[in-house]
Write a protein that holds these residues in place. Structure first.
Motif, PDB file in Angstrom:
ATOM      1  N   HIS A 128      -6.714   9.390   4.512  1.00 10.53           N
ATOM      2  CA  HIS A 128      -6.050   9.092   5.798  1.00 10.53           C
ATOM      3  C   HIS A 128      -4.633   8.624   5.514  1.00 10.53           C
ATOM      4  O   HIS A 128      -4.283   7.486   5.768  1.00 10.53           O
ATOM      5  N   ARG A 129      -3.818   9.519   4.991  1.00 15.73           N
ATOM      6  CA  ARG A 129      -2.531   9.057   4.477  1.00 15.73           C
ATOM      7  C   ARG A 129      -1.399   9.085   5.493  1.00 15.73           C
ATOM      8  O   ARG A 129      -0.274   8.688   5.171  1.00 15.73           O
ATOM      9  N   THR A 130      -1.668   9.557   6.729  1.00 17.74           N
ATOM     10  CA  THR A 130      -0.576   9.561   7.709  1.00 17.74           C
ATOM     11  C   THR A 130      -0.911   8.785   8.978  1.00 17.74           C
ATOM     12  O   THR A 130      -0.044   8.605   9.826  1.00 17.74           O
ATOM     13  N   ASP A 131      -2.160   8.334   9.137  1.00 20.18           N
ATOM     14  CA  ASP A 131      -2.554   7.642  10.369  1.00 20.18           C
ATOM     15  C   ASP A 131      -3.179   6.286  10.003  1.00 20.18           C
ATOM     16  O   ASP A 131      -4.314   6.227   9.517  1.00 20.18           O
ATOM     17  N   PHE A 132      -2.412   5.222  10.227  1.00 21.90           N
ATOM     18  CA  PHE A 132      -2.851   3.894   9.782  1.00 21.90           C
ATOM     19  C   PHE A 132      -4.164   3.466  10.432  1.00 21.90           C
ATOM     20  O   PHE A 132      -5.048   2.916   9.762  1.00 21.90           O
ATOM     21  N   MET A 133      -4.322   3.693  11.739  1.00 18.62           N
ATOM     22  CA  MET A 133      -5.536   3.226  12.398  1.00 18.62           C
ATOM     23  C   MET A 133      -6.769   4.019  11.942  1.00 18.62           C
ATOM     24  O   MET A 133      -7.863   3.473  11.849  1.00 18.62           O
TER      25      MET A 133
ATOM     26  N   LEU B 265      -7.093   5.131   8.955  1.00 22.08           N
ATOM     27  CA  LEU B 265      -7.345   4.534   7.635  1.00 22.08           C
ATOM     28  C   LEU B 265      -8.144   3.234   7.784  1.00 22.08           C
ATOM     29  O   LEU B 265      -9.163   3.032   7.102  1.00 22.08           O
ATOM     30  N   VAL B 266      -7.713   2.373   8.695  1.00 18.67           N
ATOM     31  CA  VAL B 266      -8.409   1.084   8.892  1.00 18.67           C
ATOM     32  C   VAL B 266      -9.836   1.329   9.387  1.00 18.67           C
ATOM     33  O   VAL B 266     -10.791   0.690   8.913  1.00 18.67           O
ATOM     34  N   LYS B 267      -9.989   2.255  10.330  1.00 23.86           N
ATOM     35  CA  LYS B 267     -11.347   2.548  10.858  1.00 23.86           C
ATOM     36  C   LYS B 267     -12.266   3.015   9.736  1.00 23.86           C
ATOM     37  O   LYS B 267     -13.439   2.647   9.664  1.00 23.86           O
ATOM     38  N   PHE B 268     -11.728   3.842   8.850  1.00 21.99           N
ATOM     39  CA  PHE B 268     -12.513   4.361   7.725  1.00 21.99           C
ATOM     40  C   PHE B 268     -12.942   3.209   6.802  1.00 21.99           C
ATOM     41  O   PHE B 268     -14.107   3.112   6.402  1.00 21.99           O
ATOM     42  N   VAL B 269     -12.008   2.322   6.491  1.00 21.64           N
ATOM     43  CA  VAL B 269     -12.301   1.190   5.597  1.00 21.64           C
ATOM     44  C   VAL B 269     -13.354   0.272   6.227  1.00 21.64           C
ATOM     45  O   VAL B 269     -14.303  -0.157   5.560  1.00 21.64           O
ATOM     46  N   VAL B 270     -13.207  -0.012   7.514  1.00 16.44           N
ATOM     47  CA  VAL B 270     -14.162  -0.889   8.203  1.00 16.44           C
ATOM     48  C   VAL B 270     -15.539  -0.222   8.240  1.00 16.44           C
ATOM     49  O   VAL B 270     -16.569  -0.869   8.025  1.00 16.44           O
ATOM     50  N   ALA B 271     -15.566   1.084   8.485  1.00 13.30           N
ATOM     51  CA  ALA B 271     -16.845   1.800   8.549  1.00 13.30           C
ATOM     52  C   ALA B 271     -17.547   1.821   7.189  1.00 13.30           C
ATOM     53  O   ALA B 271     -18.777   1.805   7.112  1.00 13.30           O
ATOM     54  N   LEU B 272     -16.773   1.823   6.114  1.00 12.22           N
ATOM     55  CA  LEU B 272     -17.384   1.781   4.773  1.00 12.22           C
ATOM     56  C   LEU B 272     -18.111   0.456   4.556  1.00 12.22           C
ATOM     57  O   LEU B 272     -19.133   0.388   3.883  1.00 12.22           O
ATOM     58  N   GLY B 273     -17.554  -0.621   5.122  1.00  9.62           N
ATOM     59  CA  GLY B 273     -18.184  -1.944   5.012  1.00  9.62           C
ATOM     60  C   GLY B 273     -17.855  -2.641   3.702  1.00  9.62           C
ATOM     61  O   GLY B 273     -16.989  -2.216   2.942  1.00  9.62           O
ATOM     62  N   GLY B 274     -18.583  -3.733   3.424  1.00  5.12           N
ATOM     63  CA  GLY B 274     -18.361  -4.497   2.191  1.00  5.12           C
ATOM     64  C   GLY B 274     -17.100  -5.340   2.275  1.00  5.12           C
ATOM     65  O   GLY B 274     -16.853  -6.030   3.261  1.00  5.12           O
ATOM     66  N   ASP B 275     -16.243  -5.197   1.238  1.00  4.93           N
ATOM     67  CA  ASP B 275     -15.049  -6.043   1.136  1.00  4.93           C
ATOM     68  C   ASP B 275     -13.900  -5.420   1.946  1.00  4.93           C
ATOM     69  O   ASP B 275     -12.881  -4.983   1.391  1.00  4.93           O
ATOM     70  N   THR B 276     -14.053  -5.421   3.259  1.00  6.36           N
ATOM     71  CA  THR B 276     -13.141  -4.673   4.142  1.00  6.36           C
ATOM     72  C   THR B 276     -11.716  -5.219   4.182  1.00  6.36           C
ATOM     73  O   THR B 276     -10.770  -4.446   4.297  1.00  6.36           O
ATOM     74  N   ASP B 277     -11.558  -6.553   4.123  1.00  4.76           N
ATOM     75  CA  ASP B 277     -10.176  -7.075   4.178  1.00  4.76           C
ATOM     76  C   ASP B 277      -9.401  -6.650   2.935  1.00  4.76           C
ATOM     77  O   ASP B 277      -8.231  -6.265   3.004  1.00  4.76           O
ATOM     78  N   THR B 278     -10.077  -6.678   1.801  1.00  2.00           N
ATOM     79  CA  THR B 278      -9.400  -6.396   0.536  1.00  2.00           C
ATOM     80  C   THR B 278      -9.143  -4.900   0.341  1.00  2.00           C
ATOM     81  O   THR B 278      -8.057  -4.502  -0.100  1.00  2.00           O
ATOM     82  N   ILE B 279     -10.113  -4.072   0.696  1.00  2.55           N
ATOM     83  CA  ILE B 279      -9.884  -2.620   0.596  1.00  2.55           C
ATOM     84  C   ILE B 279      -8.803  -2.238   1.618  1.00  2.55           C
ATOM     85  O   ILE B 279      -7.918  -1.421   1.343  1.00  2.55           O
ATOM     86  N   GLY B 280      -8.838  -2.902   2.780  1.00  3.67           N
ATOM     87  CA  GLY B 280      -7.793  -2.679   3.800  1.00  3.67           C
ATOM     88  C   GLY B 280      -6.420  -3.106   3.304  1.00  3.67           C
ATOM     89  O   GLY B 280      -5.424  -2.420   3.541  1.00  3.67           O
ATOM     90  N   ALA B 281      -6.356  -4.240   2.604  1.00  2.00           N
ATOM     91  CA  ALA B 281      -5.068  -4.731   2.092  1.00  2.00           C
ATOM     92  C   ALA B 281      -4.506  -3.776   1.030  1.00  2.00           C
ATOM     93  O   ALA B 281      -3.322  -3.432   1.043  1.00  2.00           O
ATOM     94  N   MET B 282      -5.361  -3.338   0.115  1.00  3.17           N
ATOM     95  CA  MET B 282      -4.895  -2.452  -0.970  1.00  3.17           C
ATOM     96  C   MET B 282      -4.443  -1.102  -0.394  1.00  3.17           C
ATOM     97  O   MET B 282      -3.355  -0.600  -0.709  1.00  3.17           O
TER      98      MET B 282
END
Ligand code: F2R
Ligand code: MG
Ligand code: MG
Length: 316
Positions: free
Chosen positions: A240-245, A247-264
């Motif tokens: 998801h390299r051109t749409d930030f939201m 990207l965030v939705k994908f990271v949240v849906a993956l679960g686990g350490d969402t703040d950190t994967i989101g930050a990186m």
């Protein structure tokens, strides 16, 4: 018509993307129980988007790089220790280690005081974007500085490798001619640990496919350890390299350490696309947006200053 972001816009985008990815992922970190805890400690009060330890340490690192003209590990350790705030939700090892540094212990011994072989948590990776920005023009100095900055709190080789990987990914995302296959190949070329290499290989295979969430979380990981989260962030960005939201939705849906994967992932995304690609309504609600923007601009100005790599020699 979209315009190509300037270097300064990419620096600002990277640090704001990191903070936004962290803040948006925070209430999902650790599932429902983690979300309840985040509400209880006050991380969701009002309209503001509050960030966690990831951004607290990344901003401290960026400010230290600007203030010292490069990496000064002793001063950086002190800044992180003084900037510690319990409610931001630090890792248990990091909390204890920073308390020891605050009490005067040298980080060179404190970094093995909790885990004898050092921490392999993703704490060095979550805050690494400023290093990638500052040293982007000098890959060798970047790798060396990222190793030293990581080992202040993460002496374990896996913890260090996570920090180096995310710093390098952020620097590579600044390139004019970006292509995900070449990006992953470049990351692989500089990666020494098998735990990361096999995940980078998988991410490369997946560029031509769209594996489901379960396959991604099983194959790459969503845990608090460096090797089970850093490549996940790199892959999420590639997907998801051109749409930030998205990207965030994908990271949240993956679960686990969402703040950190989101930050990186957010830090890499911002370096690639610049601040204009981040959602303006959310940026307006981000905690300390002006402070982050201001240090990102200063980081850009110092990174272009002649001889900026010199002070990292002290870090060897
Ligand atoms: N700590 C959290 N989240 C939990 C609480 C959040 C909640 N919302 C709240 O408000 O309280 N998140 C942050 O921690 C992660 C980064 O951690 P860091 O800085 O790497 O810390 P640490 O303690 O060094 O490592 C994390 C854990 O990994 C395991 N571990 C590390 N090294 C180990 C070793 N050598 N052997 C065995 N286990 C090891 C331990 O469980 C550590 O506690 C980020 O997610 C950040 O957001
Ligand atoms: Mg956090
Ligand atoms: Mg986290």
């Amino acid at each position: 018509m979209s315009t190509v972001p300037t270097l300064e816009e990419r620096f600002v985008g990277s640090l704001l993307g990191l903070a936004l990815g962290d803040a948006l992922g925070a209430k999902h970190e650790g599932g429902i129980l983690g979300g309840i805890l985040w509400v209880l400690v006050g991380g969701t009060r009002g309209e503001k988007l509050w960030w966690t330890d990831d951004t607290q340490m990344a901003v401290g690192l960026a400010e230290s790089l600007v203030e010292c003209g490069g990496l000064d590990p002793d001063r950086l350790a002190r800044r992180w220790a003084d900037g510690y705030e319990t409610w931001r939700g630090y890792g248990h090892g990091a909390r204890k280690l920073l308390a020891r540094v605050r009490q005067g212990e040298d980080w060179r011994s404190a970094n093995r005081s909790v885990f004898p072989d050092g921490s392999l948590g993703n704490g060095a990776a979550m805050r690494a974007a400023p290093l990638g920005l500052f040293y982007y023009a000098d890959p060798e100095t970047l790798a060396r500085a990222a190793e030293v900055a990581a080992s202040i709190t993460h002496a374990h080789p896996l913890g260090v490798e996570g920090g180096v990987l995310i710093a390098r990914a952020t620097a590579l995302a600044l390139a004019e001619d970006f292509e995900p296959g070449a990006f992953l190949a470049a990351l692989l070329a500089g990666c020494r640990r098998e735990e990361f290499r096999k995940r980078l290989e998988l991410a490369r295979v997946w560029l031509g496919e769209s594996p489901d969430l379960r396959a991604v979380s099983r194959g790459l990981g969503t845990a608090v350890t460096a090797h089970e989260s850093a490549v996940t962030a790199v892959y999420a960005f590639c997907r998801h390299r051109t749409d930030f939201m998205e990207l965030v939705k994908f990271v949240v849906a993956l679960g686990g350490d969402t703040d950190t994967i989101g930050a990186m992932a957010g830090g890499i995304f911002g370096a690639r696309n610049g601040v204009a690609a981040l959602p303006a309504d959310l940026l307006a609600r981000l905690e300390a947006r002006e402070r982050i923007e201001s240090v990102a601009r200063a980081l850009c100005a110092s990174s272009e200053a002649p001889g900026h790599g010199r002070s990292s020699e002290r870090a060897r």
